[in-house]
Design an enzyme around this catalytic site. Structure first.
Site, short mmCIF file in Angstrom:
data_model
loop_
_atom_site.label_atom_id
_atom_site.label_comp_id
_atom_site.label_asym_id
_atom_site.label_seq_id
_atom_site.Cartn_x
_atom_site.Cartn_y
_atom_site.Cartn_z
N TYR A 92 0.84 -1.21 0.00
CA TYR A 92 0.00 0.00 0.00
C TYR A 92 0.88 1.26 0.00
CZ TYR A 92 -3.00 3.69 1.83
OH TYR A 92 -3.64 4.88 2.01
N GLU A 148 -11.48 6.04 5.13
CA GLU A 148 -10.85 6.88 6.17
C GLU A 148 -11.84 7.12 7.31
OE1 GLU A 148 -7.77 7.57 6.50
OE2 GLU A 148 -6.92 7.41 4.49
N TRP A 153 -5.07 2.00 10.47
CA TRP A 153 -5.33 1.91 9.03
C TRP A 153 -5.18 0.48 8.52
CZ3 TRP A 153 -8.10 3.83 5.50
CH2 TRP A 153 -7.81 3.65 4.14
#
Length: 195
Positions: free
Chosen positions: A26, A48, A56
């Site tokens: 990522y 988000e 995350w």
């Protein structure tokens, strides 16, 4: 040798992604890369918001399942979700089962569609906060990277005014980092000057 893959060590990456292959991928392929595609921007905005209060990596591990059960983040479809669809989603262990966050995705889909109608595209609207250009920061370490900025404050206020929720300033700044509106790769990272 031509075609040989260059190995990049964790020392050459931002420290937040060390030790996890999904995180590294990522970081190397998506984080901080300028994104101007409305559908992808919408996906990041929803994810988000889902991440609020969590790490995350938790969201990243669930992203493929989110895509499957949230109609590949098609805002037009999500905007039409009813109570039975919300209940179905809240029973799904593959997503973050928080009623406020699930309802927020529906509310944000409706607000997103209004922005598209009003501004031609969500991308045009959201990138206007940085005058259409990536802000390149040159932080030497993760501890120097802010959680929010004046621009993310402005974005948060504007999005809330347009009907979005789960768009506080910290979420907006994380969104800006993820979509390349800001480049916060630290100075020692192999990605710091590639955008």
């Amino acid at each position: 040798m031509i075609g040989e893959k260059i190995q990049i060590s964790d020392e050459d990456r931002c420290e937040w992604c060390h030790g996890d292959e999904l995180y590294r991928e990522y970081h190397d392929k998506e984080w901080g890369v300028p994104c101007r595609d409305d559908d992808t921007l919408f996906e990041f905005l929803i994810l988000e918001g889902a991440q609020a209060g969590l790490s995350w990596i938790t969201v990243l591990r669930k992203r493929e399942h989110y895509r499957k059960v949230f109609d590949n983040f098609d805002a037009r479809k999500i905007a039409k979700y009813d109570d039975s669809k919300v209940e179905e989603l809240l029973q799904d262990p593959g997503i973050i089962r928080n009623k406020l966050k699930v309802n927020s995705a529906i509310r944000n889909a409706k607000a997103f569609l209004k922005i598209q109608k009003k501004h031609g595209s969500f991308s045009e609207y959201i990138w206007s906060f940085v005058n259409g250009k990536t802000i390149h920061n040159h932080f030497s370490s993760l501890k120097d990277v802010p959680a929010s900025t004046e621009i993310s404050d402005q974005m948060s206020k504007a999005l809330k005014k347009e009907g979005f929720n789960f768009v506080g300033s910290t979420i907006c700044y994380a969104f800006m980092q993820a979509t390349g509106m800001v480049n916060d790769h630290v100075f020692s990272c192999h990605k710091s000057s590639q955008h």
